[in-house]
Design an enzyme around this catalytic site. Structure first.
Site, PDB file in Angstrom:
ATOM      1  N   ASP A  96       0.653  -1.000  -0.173  1.00  0.00           N
ATOM      2  CA  ASP A  96      -0.591  -0.440  -0.368  1.00  0.00           C
ATOM      3  C   ASP A  96       1.224   1.578   0.150  1.00  0.00           C
ATOM      4  O   ASP A  96       1.449   1.425   1.489  1.00  0.00           O
ATOM      5  CB  ASP A  96      -0.997   0.309   0.995  1.00  0.00           C
ATOM      6  CG  ASP A  96      -2.228  -1.228   0.996  1.00  0.00           C
ATOM      7  OD1 ASP A  96      -1.681  -1.698   0.612  1.00  0.00           O
ATOM      8  OD2 ASP A  96      -2.955  -0.359   1.306  1.00  0.00           O
ATOM      9  N   LYS A 161      -7.211   3.057  -3.621  1.00  0.00           N
ATOM     10  CA  LYS A 161      -7.751   2.763  -1.846  1.00  0.00           C
ATOM     11  C   LYS A 161      -7.709   4.431  -1.901  1.00  0.00           C
ATOM     12  O   LYS A 161      -6.528   6.009  -2.466  1.00  0.00           O
ATOM     13  CB  LYS A 161      -6.208   2.647  -0.794  1.00  0.00           C
ATOM     14  CG  LYS A 161      -6.700   2.231   0.312  1.00  0.00           C
ATOM     15  CD  LYS A 161      -5.331   1.857   0.982  1.00  0.00           C
ATOM     16  CE  LYS A 161      -5.521   1.712   2.535  1.00  0.00           C
ATOM     17  NZ  LYS A 161      -4.074   1.205   3.808  1.00  0.00           N
ATOM     18  N   LYS A 200     -10.259  -0.206  -2.828  1.00  0.00           N
ATOM     19  CA  LYS A 200     -10.029  -0.317  -1.111  1.00  0.00           C
ATOM     20  C   LYS A 200     -10.422   0.804  -0.598  1.00  0.00           C
ATOM     21  O   LYS A 200     -10.055   1.979  -0.624  1.00  0.00           O
ATOM     22  CB  LYS A 200      -9.103  -0.203  -0.905  1.00  0.00           C
ATOM     23  CG  LYS A 200      -8.464  -1.035   0.387  1.00  0.00           C
ATOM     24  CD  LYS A 200      -7.397  -1.562   1.132  1.00  0.00           C
ATOM     25  CE  LYS A 200      -6.713  -1.679   2.831  1.00  0.00           C
ATOM     26  NZ  LYS A 200      -5.423  -1.959   3.022  1.00  0.00           N
TER      27      LYS A 200
END
Length: 255
Positions: A96, A161, A200
């Protein structure tokens, strides 16, 4: 609309977050055990603790993920790549990465694309998947998020995300506020990203209803610290592992 829900499938939407700066090694061990017990998708753990998580989860199908350039995205491109390679060598399979937010705001898209491309290449070459964190609370206009979606689609990242969970914005009165994953942002990110790219949601998804609402918007993963509460509520509502029909809201106003 009505669709069947399995508790196990909901659990597999959760990246159990173990990133708070005050977390000790023993806290993270306990967090990994929670992830193992509830069979979530992954743990997202501090970079130095990746080997610890790998050891605990090695005989499970709970994946190990970590963060790069976290939480503000200010590291150099070279450091982000080095962090990524080291994390993968340590056993992380999900990365991430926080974009360089200042570069996004000044619309230096060549730099932004070059950085994401470099981390994406390092991740994929080492067998991992890449989630690119926009930190939407710091992006005041939709145009920034749309352009990031376009770049991520072009480069073939695996997820876009919303947030780190730590992107607090200072208000005029000196107070700090944080929205995290909002319905508007999730709809925007889903609609402007290629269909192969997953979304996400991180920040603000704290209950089962929150999870169901973002799922209805096309989200396939969430970052959560409230994992135990969410899954316990799901088991109470739907039964442990059984198929149930649940009404999924088409256009939730918030959560």
């Amino acid at each position: 609309m009505t669709s069947p829900v399995k508790v196990h499938e909901l659990a597999k939407m959760i990246d159990h977050s173990l990133l708070h700066p005050t977390m000790t090694d023993s806290d993270m061990v306990q967090g990994c055990k929670i992830a193992l017990e509830y069979d979530v998708a992954s743990v997202c753990i501090k970079p130095y603790a990746v080997p610890l998580a790998v050891d605990i989860l090695k005989h499970s199908n709970v994946l190990v993920g970590t963060v790069i350039g976290f939480p503000h995205g200010n590291s150099t491109l070279e450091i982000k790549v080095a962090e990524t390679i080291q994390a993968c060598k340590d056993g992380a399979v999900e990365i991430d990465m926080v974009v360089n937010i200042g570069k996004v705001l000044q619309e230096d898209w060549d730099y932004v694309e070059r950085e994401i491309a470099a981390v994406c290449r390092a991740t994929h070459e080492n067998g991992g998947i890449l989630k690119v964190i926009f930190e939407n609370d710091h992006l005041p206009e939709a145009k920034y998020k749309i352009r990031l979606c376009e770049i991520c689609s072009k480069l073939g990242v695996d997820f876009v995300k919303t947030s780190t969970g730590y992107g607090f914005v200072k208000g005029a009165d000196g107070s700090y506020n944080y929205k995290g994953a909002t319905p508007d942002d999730l709809e925007l990110m889903r609609s402007h990203s290629d269909s192969e790219i997953q979304v996400k949601a991180a920040g603000g998804v704290r209950t089962l209803d929150d999870l169901l609402k973002v799922k209805a918007l096309g989200v396939s993963r969430i970052g959560a610290t409230a994992t135990v509460a969410i899954i316990h509520e799901a088991k109470e509502r739907f039964g442990d592992g059984a198929d149930k029909n649940v009404v999924m809201e088409d256009s939730p106003s918030g959560y």
